[in-house]
Design a protein around this motif. Structure first.
Motif, mmCIF file in Angstrom:
data_model
loop_
_atom_site.group_PDB
_atom_site.id
_atom_site.type_symbol
_atom_site.label_atom_id
_atom_site.label_comp_id
_atom_site.label_asym_id
_atom_site.label_seq_id
_atom_site.Cartn_x
_atom_site.Cartn_y
_atom_site.Cartn_z
ATOM 1 N N GLN A 170 44.535 56.739 -105.509
ATOM 2 C CA GLN A 170 44.907 55.320 -105.431
ATOM 3 C C GLN A 170 43.688 54.481 -105.046
ATOM 4 O OE1 GLN A 170 48.141 56.109 -102.642
ATOM 5 N NE2 GLN A 170 49.510 54.900 -103.967
ATOM 6 N N ALA A 171 42.903 54.969 -104.097
ATOM 7 C CA ALA A 171 41.696 54.238 -103.680
ATOM 8 C C ALA A 171 40.734 54.095 -104.851
ATOM 9 C CB ALA A 171 41.023 54.952 -102.515
ATOM 10 N N SER A 172 40.608 55.151 -105.649
ATOM 11 C CA SER A 172 39.723 55.124 -106.812
ATOM 12 C C SER A 172 40.194 54.091 -107.838
ATOM 13 C CB SER A 172 39.725 56.506 -107.454
ATOM 14 O OG SER A 172 38.458 56.882 -107.805
ATOM 15 N N TRP B 204 39.534 50.630 -106.534
ATOM 16 C CA TRP B 204 38.103 50.305 -106.623
ATOM 17 C C TRP B 204 37.738 49.886 -108.041
ATOM 18 C CZ3 TRP B 204 34.411 48.433 -104.084
ATOM 19 C CH2 TRP B 204 33.115 48.466 -104.602
ATOM 20 N N GLU B 205 38.281 50.532 -109.053
ATOM 21 C CA GLU B 205 38.004 50.153 -110.441
ATOM 22 C C GLU B 205 38.439 48.709 -110.695
ATOM 23 O OE1 GLU B 205 39.851 53.086 -112.958
ATOM 24 O OE2 GLU B 205 38.590 54.693 -112.133
ATOM 25 N N ARG B 206 39.592 48.319 -110.154
ATOM 26 C CA ARG B 206 40.059 46.936 -110.299
ATOM 27 C C ARG B 206 39.120 45.966 -109.578
ATOM 28 N NH1 ARG B 206 45.743 47.028 -108.157
ATOM 29 N NH2 ARG B 206 45.624 44.795 -108.489
ATOM 30 N N MET B 207 38.632 46.346 -108.405
ATOM 31 C CA MET B 207 37.696 45.482 -107.670
ATOM 32 C C MET B 207 36.384 45.349 -108.433
ATOM 33 S SD MET B 207 38.281 46.181 -103.614
ATOM 34 C CE MET B 207 38.084 47.938 -103.644
ATOM 35 N N VAL C 190 34.300 42.004 -109.516
ATOM 36 C CA VAL C 190 32.866 41.776 -109.285
ATOM 37 C C VAL C 190 32.187 41.377 -110.589
ATOM 38 C CG1 VAL C 190 30.679 42.900 -108.685
ATOM 39 C CG2 VAL C 190 32.703 43.261 -107.264
ATOM 40 N N ALA C 191 32.509 42.062 -111.684
ATOM 41 C CA ALA C 191 31.925 41.721 -112.982
ATOM 42 C C ALA C 191 32.292 40.292 -113.379
ATOM 43 C CB ALA C 191 32.378 42.722 -114.040
ATOM 44 N N GLU C 192 33.538 39.886 -113.124
ATOM 45 C CA GLU C 192 33.960 38.518 -113.409
ATOM 46 C C GLU C 192 33.153 37.522 -112.574
ATOM 47 O OE1 GLU C 192 37.814 35.676 -112.564
ATOM 48 O OE2 GLU C 192 38.190 37.809 -112.900
ATOM 49 N N TYR C 193 32.948 37.834 -111.288
ATOM 50 C CA TYR C 193 32.175 36.965 -110.396
ATOM 51 C C TYR C 193 30.741 36.831 -110.894
ATOM 52 C CZ TYR C 193 30.559 35.022 -105.932
ATOM 53 O OH TYR C 193 30.020 34.220 -104.957
ATOM 54 N N GLY D 74 28.081 34.268 -101.126
ATOM 55 C CA GLY D 74 28.098 35.726 -101.152
ATOM 56 C C GLY D 74 29.514 36.215 -101.402
ATOM 57 N N PHE D 75 29.630 37.391 -101.956
ATOM 58 C CA PHE D 75 30.926 37.998 -102.257
ATOM 59 C C PHE D 75 30.803 39.487 -101.961
ATOM 60 C CE2 PHE D 75 33.675 39.851 -105.716
ATOM 61 C CZ PHE D 75 34.894 39.493 -105.168
ATOM 62 N N ALA D 76 31.511 39.971 -100.973
ATOM 63 C CA ALA D 76 31.417 41.382 -100.581
ATOM 64 C C ALA D 76 32.811 42.001 -100.603
ATOM 65 C CB ALA D 76 30.819 41.509 -99.182
ATOM 66 N N ILE D 77 32.935 43.120 -101.289
ATOM 67 C CA ILE D 77 34.193 43.858 -101.280
ATOM 68 C C ILE D 77 33.876 45.335 -101.147
ATOM 69 C CG2 ILE D 77 35.489 42.204 -102.661
ATOM 70 C CD1 ILE D 77 35.097 44.048 -105.057
ATOM 71 N N GLY D 78 34.825 46.083 -100.711
ATOM 72 C CA GLY D 78 34.623 47.516 -100.607
ATOM 73 C C GLY D 78 35.901 48.202 -100.186
ATOM 74 N N ILE D 79 35.874 49.483 -100.291
ATOM 75 C CA ILE D 79 36.973 50.304 -99.823
ATOM 76 C C ILE D 79 36.349 51.545 -99.207
ATOM 77 C CG2 ILE D 79 37.327 51.405 -102.078
ATOM 78 C CD1 ILE D 79 40.381 51.275 -101.447
ATOM 79 N N TYR D 80 36.842 51.941 -98.055
ATOM 80 C CA TYR D 80 36.193 53.026 -97.322
ATOM 81 C C TYR D 80 37.215 53.738 -96.437
ATOM 82 C CZ TYR D 80 36.335 49.182 -93.991
ATOM 83 O OH TYR D 80 36.761 48.143 -93.203
#
Length: 187
Positions: free
Chosen positions: A143-145, A148-151, A155-158, A170-176
């Motif tokens: 699910q995390a993977s 992340w693909e959706r995020m 990012v590509a859209e941004y 700035g625009f920062a996203i992540g999953i950890y």
């Protein structure tokens, strides 16, 4: 303004495979230069004006980035007797490769994007201009993977947004994974 910046052709992604490449992007001024060139190609003179530093200093940092394959000359023009070079990035996104370099050199170290985001966002936080969320959810690695693909698509859209306005955001996203405790399964 260009609808899909920057105004030159470049690869989508490039793996940084040497310690020298990682070190090259580790300097704050070089990171700023790379960010500026994400918008459009620029000369050393334009970059120096944007960062308010001497041309010689900026030229040195542009040379380091070029030697390490992160920048390239994307076009030139003749101004009087001088050939003016416009530099551009070699890729939209640089990522540190997890494997050692093919030459058997030392493995590249990684850097923490959130440490950079925290440092950059401190002033915005103080001014009440920081928008952010942090959420935690107990989910599977699969699910995390997928999330992340959706995020990554976001990012590509941004990255493709038309450049306008006076402020760089700035625009920062992540999953950890975290070490937060979880409740035991109900009995």
């Amino acid at each position: 303004m260009v609808d899909n910046p920057p105004d030159y052709e470049l690869a989508d992604r490039m793996a940084l495979t040497t310690a020298a490449q990682v070190k090259a992007i580790g300097h704050p001024l070089r990171t700023t230069i790379l960010q500026l060139l994400h918008e459009r190609a620029a000369t050393v003179t334009e970059l120096a004006a944007a960062v308010e530093r001497p041309k010689s200093t900026v030229a040195h940092h542009v040379d380091v980035l070029t030697r390490n394959g992160l920048l390239q000359v994307v076009r030139t023009r003749r101004v009087r007797a001088i050939e003016e070079r416009f530099y551009g990035r070699t890729a939209r996104m640089f990522h540190v490769a997890a494997e050692p370099s093919p030459a058997g050199g030392e493995e590249s170290g990684d850097f923490n994007d959130f440490e950079v985001a925290a440092r950059e966002s401190a002033a915005a936080f103080g001014q009440g201009r920081l928008w952010g969320f942090i959420r935690h959810a107990r989910i599977s690695e699969e699910q995390a993977s997928r999330f992340w693909e959706r995020m990554a698509e976001l990012v590509a859209e941004y990255d493709r947004l038309p450049r306008s306005g006076e402020t760089m955001y700035g625009f920062a996203i992540g999953i950890y994974p975290t070490d937060h405790p979880t409740l035991p399964a109900p009995e």
